[in-house]
Scaffold this active site. Structure first.
Site, PDB file in Angstrom:
ATOM      1  N   GLY A  32       0.789  -1.224   0.000  1.00 29.71           N
ATOM      2  CA  GLY A  32       0.000   0.000   0.000  1.00 29.71           C
ATOM      3  C   GLY A  32       0.817   1.269   0.000  1.00 29.71           C
ATOM      4  O   GLY A  32       0.277   2.350  -0.235  1.00 29.71           O
ATOM      5  N   CYS A 241     -27.983  -8.899 -16.385  1.00 25.52           N
ATOM      6  CA  CYS A 241     -27.354  -8.704 -17.686  1.00 25.52           C
ATOM      7  C   CYS A 241     -28.281  -9.211 -18.783  1.00 25.52           C
ATOM      8  O   CYS A 241     -28.728 -10.363 -18.739  1.00 25.52           O
ATOM      9  CB  CYS A 241     -26.020  -9.442 -17.751  1.00 25.52           C
ATOM     10  SG  CYS A 241     -25.279  -9.390 -19.400  1.00 25.52           S
ATOM     11  N   CYS A 244     -26.273 -12.281 -20.705  1.00 24.70           N
ATOM     12  CA  CYS A 244     -25.930 -13.568 -20.095  1.00 24.70           C
ATOM     13  C   CYS A 244     -26.774 -13.867 -18.863  1.00 24.70           C
ATOM     14  O   CYS A 244     -26.681 -14.957 -18.299  1.00 24.70           O
ATOM     15  CB  CYS A 244     -24.448 -13.624 -19.744  1.00 24.70           C
ATOM     16  SG  CYS A 244     -23.990 -12.689 -18.274  1.00 24.70           S
ATOM     17  N   CYS A 266     -23.101  -6.867 -18.854  1.00 21.34           N
ATOM     18  CA  CYS A 266     -21.878  -6.992 -18.068  1.00 21.34           C
ATOM     19  C   CYS A 266     -20.798  -6.068 -18.629  1.00 21.34           C
ATOM     20  O   CYS A 266     -20.592  -6.003 -19.843  1.00 21.34           O
ATOM     21  CB  CYS A 266     -21.327  -8.414 -18.149  1.00 21.34           C
ATOM     22  SG  CYS A 266     -22.304  -9.632 -17.298  1.00 21.34           S
ATOM     23  N   CYS A 272     -18.889 -12.256 -19.476  1.00 16.41           N
ATOM     24  CA  CYS A 272     -20.224 -12.308 -20.070  1.00 16.41           C
ATOM     25  C   CYS A 272     -20.283 -13.406 -21.142  1.00 16.41           C
ATOM     26  O   CYS A 272     -21.205 -14.210 -21.176  1.00 16.41           O
ATOM     27  CB  CYS A 272     -20.559 -10.942 -20.672  1.00 16.41           C
ATOM     28  SG  CYS A 272     -22.283 -10.746 -21.137  1.00 16.41           S
TER      29      CYS A 272
END
Lengths: 284, 200, 376
Positions: A32, A241, A244, A266, A272
């Site tokens: 980080g 979606c 899909c 998506c 997808c």
């Protein structure tokens, strides 16, 4: 007229790669923390992924399989452009499949398919400093990180709560890494934040213009900042979606006509497509 | 593989591929701390510097990284010539000025605090230690931290007698501290400063 | 029907072809050569070399042609090439006092040893469009002084220095000690040599505006143009294996030394201070702007109150690079629809909650702090 040199494997010269590699090792050892590195001018503009490209170029080997996405999609123009850059300068195999890739360079999304150990996710980062919009001075923000003084960030989030009733940050939502550094996850939607936590893959972040590299090692705690009485909430979609049928992915809203008809699909195009295939196979 | 060293002998035969491959082992090692990983370099050894340690030297060290060598390495003309010819790194005798410190003998690492531990605003300005070891063991003390799922037992031979207390001190200073790469003849492992000792 | 942004690859290829054809323009008009650009667009070439940090007139001319005359794009092209070049070492400091002066003016003395040399300048031209330039035809050859020999032109500020009226120019870093800003990331506070390197490749327009702001009172430095000189300077490289300095060739430089006021203090007698600018090629605007900004950035060092933008080291150094700036501003053209989607969802939610709160009964609104918004 001068002769033009032929470029090295993956464009960068070996000295530059060594410098970036050293920064990457430091970054992994201090999860980080933003390691300054001597970012080079790249043949694409600053702000267009030069940090991610430099990180990828420094780690890439001939056996790697590279995937590049922008907005979750493999076929957006900048993803295509960066993928072609590496095809041309390194000749490595590229793919659109998340599980098949050993290195995935991304802008603004984390793939929906879970990542596995051994994979490297390389993020393109525009502004690496999570405190930058609260304090524009680098000298000040460095001090805050050194002292682990993240008060301004909590004040900002709390102001959101007092004004809106909850934290009004939908992307680039700050996280705390390994209990120490507050980190900008890059402008990914906060929907993706939970995927960073305890992820088996190595996550590397490159900010070219700002000359910073940072990292989240595998199996590292990445916690979205929140308050006890206002816990972090992942964005939820009320839609599925249209291609899909997924109900648990990040959806792009596509405007269909002037009357405002919309459909949702998506954002992760590879997921997808796989999911559509799965549905067909199971006869759904 | 022990090829006699000659002045001007090549370091890497294929610098691009070999330095990349070596780096990926180092990156994997520090991303998965205290976990020995198979690594055998095709590089020639250089006097007291093993083939694997030579590969690490060529991968990480150059004119931008002040280099400190332990007694065995510093007293080897072969090593000094190799460093001058292949890396161009300035040799330093003050350990607190070193970007890298190489040990032919890992037992000589203590005390770690003589090296650069970074600055609060720039913890990256620290020394990275590369030390040759004979072998690793999974019977050492327990470690945990970023990159370790749960706890992992790890040891290396030869280790300084006071290594556990040295390491406890190093990780207590996080994010300051130094990182160590341990290089065996067929394996390597890394101990980043983020790694904590959980049980001795 | 759902039409995704498919076929990105084909679109990119087509765009590149279109771009090449636009660059060429009307094929009935003869194509411009890079030689023509190098010889006739010398000030554009100079700017591209200066901000591209690479002294290469041929490559700068090529970059200008390739960039369709967009100088920032040309600078970017040169920088991206420069970064791939191996770095052999550092040249010796350039001795600008020994420069072959083409032009040299001082505003602080009427006459100076070596003389004022007006040279090629727009300064006293009347800015009237010249229709004769629309046709071809060579200008009359410039007059040349008979038997003019190369002359000595010592720095004007040296005259002030001899009397102790101006601060000494600090000694430059020793060989091997100069920090290369293209190899070491910036950290703050930065030292003066790092600032000068950054300003030397900084955007001319940005530095001009900052310099102008100091003249208008945002960090005033009371400047006088001590000297501006343009000419050819010899460049040397110390080859350690040879043990002597090898001449690399000549480069055209513009150097500006500003003389600025300084009050002095308890420990120091009043004296003038310096601001310094130096760039590749002939670019007086840039060299002067650089000198003004350099002096402004020394506010803290000289114990002056610092609050103006031109005195703010982090602000100036972080934003003066036009290749960085243009990249980041223009990156807004890239798709951002995922983040926008997240924002869209959030704004919809906030609006829903705002409406609900307004329509809610009075009691529930009293639990929230409200400012002047009477519950209806």
């Amino acid at each position: 007229m001068s002769d033009f040199p032929s470029y090295n494997f993956a464009y960068l010269d070996e000295q530059t790669k060594r410098m970036i590699r050293r920064s990457i090792l430091k970054a992994i050892a201090t999860p980080g923390y933003q390691v300054p590195f001597a970012s080079r001018e790249m043949p694409m503009p600053y702000g267009w992924g030069t940090g991610g490209v430099q990180v990828t170029a420094a780690i890439l080997g001939r056996d790697d399989v590279l995937k590049v996405i922008d907005q979750g999609a493999d076929d957006t123009t900048n993803a295509v452009s960066i993928r072609k850059f590496f095809e041309k300068t390194s000749g490595v195999r590229t793919t659109t499949s998340t599980p098949e890739a050993s290195i995935i360079q991304t802008r603004h999304r984390i793939p929906e398919a879970p990542l596995r150990e051994g994979q490297v996710l390389v993020y393109q980062v525009p502004i690496p400093e999570p405190l930058r919009f609260l304090e524009p001075r680098e000298t000040e923000t460095r001090r805050m990180h050194a002292l682990e003084d993240y008060g301004v960030m909590h004040v900002k989030l709390y102001e959101d709560i007092s004004r809106h009733g909850h934290i009004a940050t939908s992307y680039a939502y700050p996280v705390k890494v390994a209990g120490r550094y507050v980190m900008d996850p890059s402008p990914t939607p906060k929907f993706d934040n939970p995927k960073m936590n305890d992820c088996p893959a190595l996550q590397l972040f490159g900010a070219g213009r700002e000359k910073r590299i940072y990292a989240v090692p595998p199996y590292t705690s990445v916690i979205s900042l929140d308050f006890e009485d206002h816990p972090f909430e992942r964005t939820k979609f009320d839609n599925v979606c249209a291609l899909c049928g997924s109900t648990n992915t990040f959806l792009d809203e596509v405007v269909m006509n002037d009357e405002g008809a919309r459909m949702y699909v998506c954002s992760d195009t590879d997921y997808c497509e796989q999911h559509r295939g799965d549905r067909k196979e199971t006869g759904a | 593989m022990n090829v006699p060293y000659q002045i001007g002998a090549p370091g890497f035969q294929d610098p691009v591929a070999q330095s990349q491959a070596t780096f990926r082992h180092l990156m994997d090692a520090i991303a998965h701390p205290a976990l020995p990983r198979a690594f055998t370099s095709r590089t020639a050894s250089c006097g007291p510097l093993s083939a694997n340690a030579t590969a690490v030297l060529l991968t990480l060290v150059d004119q931008d990284t002040p280099l400190w060598l332990d007694q065995a390495l510093a007293s080897s003309d072969e090593v000094r010539n190799f460093v001058a010819f292949h890396c161009g790194a300035p040799l330093v005798t003050d350990p607190s000025r070193a970007a890298f410190a190489f040990f032919a003998d890992a037992q000589a690492m203590s005390p770690l605090t003589r090296f650069a531990l970074g600055e609060p605003d720039y913890p990256d300005r620290s020394t990275t230690i590369v030390a040759q070891v004979d072998c690793f063991s999974s019977e050492g003390p327990g470690f945990s931290g970023p990159g370790v799922s749960g706890t992992r037992r790890f040891g290396f031979i030869p280790a300084p007698a006071d290594f556990s207390s040295q390491w406890a001190l190093n990780s207590a200073g996080f994010p300051l501290g130094l990182d160590i790469f341990l290089i065996g003849s067929t394996e390597l492992a890394a101990l980043p400063r983020s790694l904590r000792l959980t049980e001795v | 029907m759902y039409v995704a942004v498919k076929g990105g690859e084909k679109a990119i290829d087509n765009a590149h072809q279109l771009l090449a054809s636009e660059r060429r323009g009307n094929p009935a008009v003869p194509e411009i050569s890079t030689d023509q650009i190098r010889e006739q667009m010398t000030l554009a070439v100079a700017r591209v070399m200066a901000e591209g940090s690479l002294y290469a007139p041929d490559l700068a001319a090529l970059a200008i042609k390739q960039a369709r005359g967009d100088l920032i794009e040309a600078i970017f092209l040169l920088r991206a090439f420069r970064t791939t070049l191996p770095r052999f070492g550092e040249s010796m400091p350039v001795n600008t006092a020994a420069m072959q002066v083409r032009r040299r003016v001082s505003a602080v003395f009427k006459d100076i040893p070596g003389g004022q040399v007006l040279g090629p300048t727009f300064d006293y031209t009347h800015r009237l469009l010249d229709p004769r330039l629309g046709q071809s035809g060579d200008p009359a050859p410039p007059p040349r002084a008979e038997g003019a020999a190369p002359f000595e032109a010592p720095h004007v500020l040296g005259l002030l220095d001899r009397e102790g009226l101006i601060e000494r120019a600090p000694a430059g870093p020793d060989a091997g000690e100069a920090q290369d800003i293209t190899r070491t990331p910036l950290s703050f506070p930065a030292d003066r040599q790092t600032r000068l390197q950054t300003l030397a490749r900084g955007d001319e327009g940005f530095l001009l505006a900052l310099a102008y702001s100091t003249q208008r009172g945002y960090g005033r430095t009371h400047p006088f143009a001590g000297e501006i000189r343009v000419g050819e300077a010899e460049l040397y490289f110390m080859a350690p294996e040879l043990g002597f300095e090898v001449p690399l060739g000549e480069i055209v430089l513009t150097e500006c030394e500003m003389v600025n006021q300084f009050q002095g203090g308890a420990d120091e007698a009043p004296r003038f201070t310096r601001g310094y600018g130096c760039v590749f090629g002939q670019s007086e605007r840039k060299a002067m702007s650089m000198a003004l900004v350099d002096r402004s950035l020394r506010a803290a060092e000289l114990g002056e109150s610092a609050g103006a933008p031109a005195q703010d080291e982090e602000f100036v150094m972080s934003h003066c690079d036009n290749v960085q700036a243009t990249g980041f501003v223009e990156h807004l053209k890239l798709p951002h629809y995922v983040d926008f989607q997240a924002e869209l969802a959030l704004v919809r939610q906030l609006r829903r909650e705002w409406r609900d709160a307004r329509e809610a009964p009075v009691e529930s609104t009293t639990t929230r702090p409200s400012k002047g918004e009477a519950a209806q």
